[in-house]
Design an enzyme around this catalytic site. Structure first.
Site, PDB file in Angstrom:
ATOM      1  CG  HIS A  63     -21.053 -48.852 126.175  1.00 35.37           C
ATOM      2  ND1 HIS A  63     -21.090 -47.906 125.187  1.00 35.37           N
ATOM      3  CD2 HIS A  63     -21.678 -49.935 125.649  1.00 35.37           C
ATOM      4  CE1 HIS A  63     -21.704 -48.388 124.119  1.00 35.37           C
ATOM      5  NE2 HIS A  63     -22.060 -49.632 124.373  1.00 35.37           N
ATOM      6  CG  HIS A  65     -24.344 -54.275 124.776  1.00 37.45           C
ATOM      7  ND1 HIS A  65     -25.365 -53.537 124.206  1.00 37.45           N
ATOM      8  CD2 HIS A  65     -23.197 -53.669 124.402  1.00 37.45           C
ATOM      9  CE1 HIS A  65     -24.840 -52.536 123.498  1.00 37.45           C
ATOM     10  NE2 HIS A  65     -23.531 -52.583 123.614  1.00 37.45           N
ATOM     11  CG  LEU A  66     -26.379 -56.132 131.874  1.00 31.52           C
ATOM     12  CD1 LEU A  66     -27.148 -55.670 133.109  1.00 31.52           C
ATOM     13  CD2 LEU A  66     -25.223 -57.042 132.273  1.00 31.52           C
ATOM     14  CG  ASN A  97     -28.082 -52.647 121.863  1.00 35.24           C
ATOM     15  OD1 ASN A  97     -27.870 -52.668 123.072  1.00 35.24           O
ATOM     16  ND2 ASN A  97     -27.139 -52.903 120.983  1.00 35.24           N
ATOM     17  CG  ASN A 283     -20.002 -50.756 114.901  1.00 35.04           C
ATOM     18  OD1 ASN A 283     -19.236 -49.947 114.387  1.00 35.04           O
ATOM     19  ND2 ASN A 283     -21.314 -50.610 114.877  1.00 35.04           N
ATOM     20  CG  ASP A 310     -19.368 -51.617 123.123  1.00 36.96           C
ATOM     21  OD1 ASP A 310     -20.491 -52.038 123.481  1.00 36.96           O
ATOM     22  OD2 ASP A 310     -19.095 -51.351 121.936  1.00 36.96           O
ATOM     23  N   GLY A 329     -18.516 -57.329 118.232  1.00 35.23           N
ATOM     24  CA  GLY A 329     -18.561 -57.164 119.683  1.00 35.23           C
ATOM     25  C   GLY A 329     -17.544 -58.030 120.402  1.00 35.23           C
TER      26      GLY A 329
HETATM   27  O1  DOR Z   1     -19.315 -54.131 118.675  1.00 38.01           O
HETATM   28  C1  DOR Z   1     -20.397 -53.705 119.075  1.00 38.01           C
HETATM   29  N1  DOR Z   1     -21.342 -54.547 119.567  1.00 38.01           N
HETATM   30  N2  DOR Z   1     -20.659 -52.398 119.004  1.00 38.01           N
HETATM   31  C2  DOR Z   1     -21.876 -51.892 119.273  1.00 38.01           C
HETATM   32  O2  DOR Z   1     -22.061 -50.715 119.191  1.00 38.01           O
HETATM   33  C3  DOR Z   1     -23.007 -52.788 119.633  1.00 38.01           C
HETATM   34  C4  DOR Z   1     -22.481 -54.029 120.235  1.00 38.01           C
HETATM   35  C5  DOR Z   1     -23.522 -55.102 120.398  1.00 38.01           C
HETATM   36  O3  DOR Z   1     -24.651 -54.789 120.832  1.00 38.01           O
HETATM   37  O4  DOR Z   1     -23.234 -56.270 120.140  1.00 38.01           O
END
Ligand code: DOR
Length: 434
Positions: A63, A65-66, A97, A283, A310, A329
């Site tokens: 999990h 986010h790139l 996303n 989150n 995450d 995040g």
């Molecule tokens: O803290 C978070 N940041 N939770 C998420 O589900 C999305 C993520 C983000 O894309 O920044």
């Protein structure tokens, strides 16, 4: 091309076989070609002296986010995969996303092409479940699978309706791919800044109830039962969610889950203690002591299958604002191994093998990707850890563009020392060499 590497005298941990012994490990091409007590030096091989080090199957973060395409100021495939390699990860699954959302085969192709040009570790795209992640109609998941997606998620949001989730789970049974669900009922969490409880009352913030997560966990487990689909619940954070997962597993459903290092280690006390540092905003939110204890227990007893970061890198402008305006995040790739080693493995809460299972074998199995094992013939994705190396978390050392971490300044013992992907050394002692 033959690339010979002989890793000498490391303590080799392979959770799949239960192996835990000092061995030599020979790599030829992109495969492990030999494992034995003492392997003679092949001509032209590079020798890696791993005495005192721990040799693990390459860690896989399922999990991440790139942020590419669309948010290159927060992270991109180059910086994100450098951060992964520095953090000891040989592969990452990247979330959809992005902008545009990764909801069709051409975005999947372009991410994979960028990863082949700029990536330093393996990149596995996670496609969106619904078009634009808008929760209205299913995306072309079959086309995305053909293009190379390995799983599907509307991460950042839950799949909007029970009907769409049912269809997604049912459709994907034909392919064996999982839905990775971000369990959050936004009608309960909207506007919330932190966990609902005494601390949110003291802070005067709108709280996010645990039920916002647990309602979706319960809904999705019911739908996994209805469809026989493969459901993976990501970043679970409450004791109640774990109880639901425990019962689903006892029923024999195909339900798995992961937890983040921060939900294993931090409570919502930190929001107040840090003076409302926006790096504590995430989150799902940091929860209570009881929830954190439940997460540890769940990891120990196997209710939790995997640890995933995450990794959510943000620009300084997204965090240097009032708490309620800050993006949620944590930039997690470069602290995960140190935190898990220092806080869970060293104190004996989990074994090395359990760590390797949660950070390598289980993610490989859930995603259906190579790796997760150390045996002859296996792909040579390997993480070597220095268990005695002390360091202080310092965002200035981060390869990630995201410097947002609540762990700044923490002193930790245990650090990734070498990251090997497909037989090639990518990171050596903190330096990216590819
Ligand atoms: O803290 C978070 N940041 N939770 C998420 O589900 C999305 C993520 C983000 O894309 O920044």
């Amino acid at each position: 091309m033959t690339y010979n590497l002989l890793i000498r005298r490391g303590r080799v941990i392979d959770p799949a076989s239960g192996r835990d012994e000092e061995l030599d490990l020979l790599i030829q091409g992109d495969k492990i070609s030999g494992m034995a007590k003492s392997i003679p030096e092949p001509e032209g091989a590079e020798i890696v002296d791993a005495a005192g080090k721990i040799v693990l199957p390459g860690l896989i973060d399922m999990h991440v986010h790139l942020r590419e395409p669309g948010f290159g100021h927060k992270e991109d495939i180059d910086s994100g995969t450098k951060a992964a390699a520095a953090g000891g990860f040989t592969a990452v699954a990247c979330m959809p996303n992005t902008e545009p959302a990764m909801d069709n085969d051409s975005v999947v192709y372009s991410v994979l092409r960028r990863a082949s040009e700029k990536g330093h570790v393996r990149v596995y795209p996670v496609g969106a479940v619904t078009k634009g992640r808008a929760g209205k109609e299913l995306a072309e998941m079959g086309e995305m699978l053909k293009a190379g997606a390995v799983a599907f998620s509307d991460d950042g949001s839950a799949v909007s309706t029970s009907h769409l989730m049912r269809c997604a789970l049912e459709y994907l049974t034909a392919f064996g791919a999982p839905v990775i669900e971000h369990p959050e009922d936004k009608s309960l969490s909207e506007g919330g800044q932190m966990n609902l409880g005494l601390n949110s009352t003291i802070a005067g913030f709108r709280g996010i109830p645990r039920e916002a997560e647990e309602i979706i966990v319960a809904r999705d487990i019911a739908l996994a039962g209805l469809t026989g689909g493969k459901l993976h619940l990501t970043h679970v954070s409450t004791a109640g969610s774990l109880e639901l997962v425990r019962r689903a597993k006892a029923r024999g459903l195909r339900v798995t889950c992961d937890v983040t290092p921060h939900h294993l280690l931090l409570t919502d006390d930190m929001v107040l203690e840090s003076g409302y540092d926006t790096n504590t905003k995430v989150n799902p939110p940091l929860r209570s002591k009881e929830d954190v204890e439940a997460m540890k227990q769940g990891l120990i007893d196997g209710t939790i299958d995997a640890i995933a970061t995450d990794h959510a890198p943000h620009h300084v402008d997204d965090k240097w604002v009032e708490y309620d305006y800050a993006e949620p995040g944590i930039s997690g790739l470069e602290t995960a191994v140190g935190l898990i080693l220092d806080k869970l493995v060293r104190p004996g809460l989990i074994s090395w093998s359990r760590m390797a299972e949660a950070m390598s074998l289980a993610p490989a199995k859930i995603l259906g990707v190579p790796g997760g094992v150390l045996n002859e013939g296996a792909v040579a994705d390997i993480t070597i850890v220095d268990p005695e190396r002390e360091f202080s978390v310092n965002t200035r050392d981060f390869k990630s563009k995201g410097k947002n971490t609540p762990f700044q300044g923490w002193r930790l013992t245990g650090m990734p020392w070498m990251t090997i992907v497909g037989g090639k050394i990518i990171m050596r002692n903190g330096t990216i060499v590819s």
